[in-house]
Enzyme design. Structure first.
Site: not given
Ligand code: EPU
Length: 435
Positions: A26-27, A96, A120, A125, A308, A416
């Site tokens: 998915k990601n 997202r 989620c 976030r 995850d 999802r």
């Molecule tokens: N963060 C910030 N500011 C930002 C971006 C992130 O403070 O501008 C913080 C977040 O709040 C969090 C940390 O950085 O505390 C890590 O977040 P990250 O940005 O790495 O997460 P993401 O990119 O929003 C993706 C996956 C998630 C997975 C995370 C961590 C996707 C669509 N989602 O989220 O997947 O848990 O990376 O590996 O790629 C899932 O698949 O169920 C899922 C939640």
């Protein structure tokens, strides 16, 4: 199957046995559908999972005028008809992915507008890291009325050090840098296998992109990107989820297409717990043991133990003999799902201290981000409502282990991210009806 599924009725107590094929990640797939918009020719993606987040991303692209053709797990994205820089809230279905459109839309139209993001509920976030990086590349960014807007005639390269190695911020900036003027260097970046897979697609499209030592991406912007054909990597979260399903239901599952490369820290963790597995040429065979051992573990960015995997892993630890600790260092609020498991009989306590072997950035902030699990505890069936995607799989695991029938609602969240989850579990012998 009914048109809309409201609940899964899961009969616990059956061992899951047989073989399951992991779907595409998915990601990676959702990001690659967006990356295709940087091209001026069709991009063909294979092994795209048939899941809610992919459908939502495709609908969003179609709403922007892009022609998308789906043939099973092959999706062709023809970005030539892209006709607007405005992503409305109705189009985004509140996940997202829209933030990734910033770079491709600015490259095409000199501006982009995206709605506030959903996804989620596992912490606040924010997207400050994405936006700060885009500003460094020359974009004028503003926020208001529930929308983020960015403007820039031509994005230029920049040296960008991320405050935290955010997965999607790294992806946003890679997509922005691919056609920016000059060479962008992103340090303290995320290096997850899904990002590497998207980098491979971009390279096939004509990008010049390299992953260097110390979490550094170097992207030399090019004038144009063309068509490409790419196969999405298998989903390492789904693979791990089925591995734990074998261990917890006292079964044996050959997870076809599970890749050891992407599961190294997961396999080490389950080996410490005592789950037997055998790496084979085309996948990994997971088995079960009579007794499991407690462990202390923290989630981390890649190559650490991914956040995850945490939810099914906590389920596994409810059956280990003794006291385990899991310290969540990526999202501050990712243990809410354990409340329902406690009602089913699990012994889980949450703490705001950094328990485990290191401190994290959530220290002294009162987030319940450490978890103590004592086991083994039998589980009773229950009515449970899924709070987020990954917790969803651990609720299914709980229901599959419990005595009697559990009713699991909130199933659209699990759909999802897991392709044909009920079909796959039924093939392995799970007794699940839908309502
Ligand atoms: N963060 C910030 N500011 C930002 C971006 C992130 O403070 O501008 C913080 C977040 O709040 C969090 C940390 O950085 O505390 C890590 O977040 P990250 O940005 O790495 O997460 P993401 O990119 O929003 C993706 C996956 C998630 C997975 C995370 C961590 C996707 C669509 N989602 O989220 O997947 O848990 O990376 O590996 O790629 C899932 O698949 O169920 C899922 C939640």
């Amino acid at each position: 199957m009914p048109d809309k599924i409201n609940a899964y009725l899961v009969q616990g107590g059956n061992s899951l046995k047989g073989e399951v094929l992991v779907s595409g990640a998915k990601n990676a797939a959702t990001k690659q559908l967006v990356a295709a918009l940087l091209s001026d020719e069709p991009v063909i993606l294979h092994n795209v999972p048939q899941i809610g987040d992919v459908s939502a991303t495709i609908e969003m692209l179609e709403g922007l005028g892009v022609k998308v053709t789906v043939d099973g797990s092959t999706v062709t994205v023809d970005p030539r008809t892209l006709n607007t820089s405005q992503v409305s809230e109705a189009l985004s279905r509140k996940n997202r992915i829209p933030v990734l459109l910033m770079g491709p839309l600015i490259h095409r139209f000199g501006e982009a507008s995206i709605p506030a993001l959903g996804g989620c509920k596992i912490g606040p976030r924010p997207i400050d890291i994405h936006l700060a990086g885009l500003e460094k590349m020359g974009a004028e960014v503003s926020e208001g009325d529930g929308y983020y807007k960015a403007k820039c005639k031509k994005l230029k390269a920049a040296m960008i050090e991320l405050r935290f190695p955010s997965v999607m911020a790294t992806e946003t900036l890679i997509l922005a840098a691919a056609k920016a003027k000059g060479t962008t260097v992103i340090t303290n970046a995320a290096v997850e296998p899904e990002i590497l897979d998207t980098a491979k697609l971009l390279q096939s499209m004509g990008a010049i992109i390299n992953l260097e030592t110390n979490r550094t991406w170097v992207i030399q912007g090019v004038e144009r990107l063309g068509g490409a054909e790419h196969s999405v990597i298998p989903d390492r979260i789904e693979a791990a989820s089925f591995g734990i399903a074998a261990a917890l239901t006292k079964g044996s599952i050959f997870v076809r297409d599970a890749r050891q490369d992407d599961l190294l820290s997961f396999l080490n963790a389950i080996r410490r717990v005592g789950v037997p597995f055998k790496v084979e040429k085309d996948g990994i065979l997971f088995g079960h043991a009579d007794e499991y051992h407690p462990v202390v573990l923290e989630t981390d960015t890649h190559p650490g133990f991914m956040t995850d995997w945490q939810q099914p892993f906590v389920m596994l630890l409810t059956q280990a003999k003794g006291v385990s600790i899991v310290h969540e260092t990526i999202f501050e609020d990712r243990f809410g799902y354990t409340e329902a498991l406690v009602k089913m009989g699990a012994n889980i306590q949450l703490h705001s201290d950094c328990l485990g072997s290191k401190e994290c950035r959530f220290k002294h902030q009162n987030f319940l981000h450490s978890c103590i699990i004592s086991g083994p505890t039998p589980l009773k069936s229950a009515d449970i409502c899924i709070p987020d995607l990954r917790a969803g799989f651990s609720y299914l695991l709980a229901a599959l282990m419990a005595d009697g029938e559990s009713r699991v609602t909130g199933v659209e969240l699990i759909e999802r991210g897991y392709a044909d989850i009920i079909g796959k579990l039924q093939t392995l012998g799970a007794k699940i009806n839908v309502e």
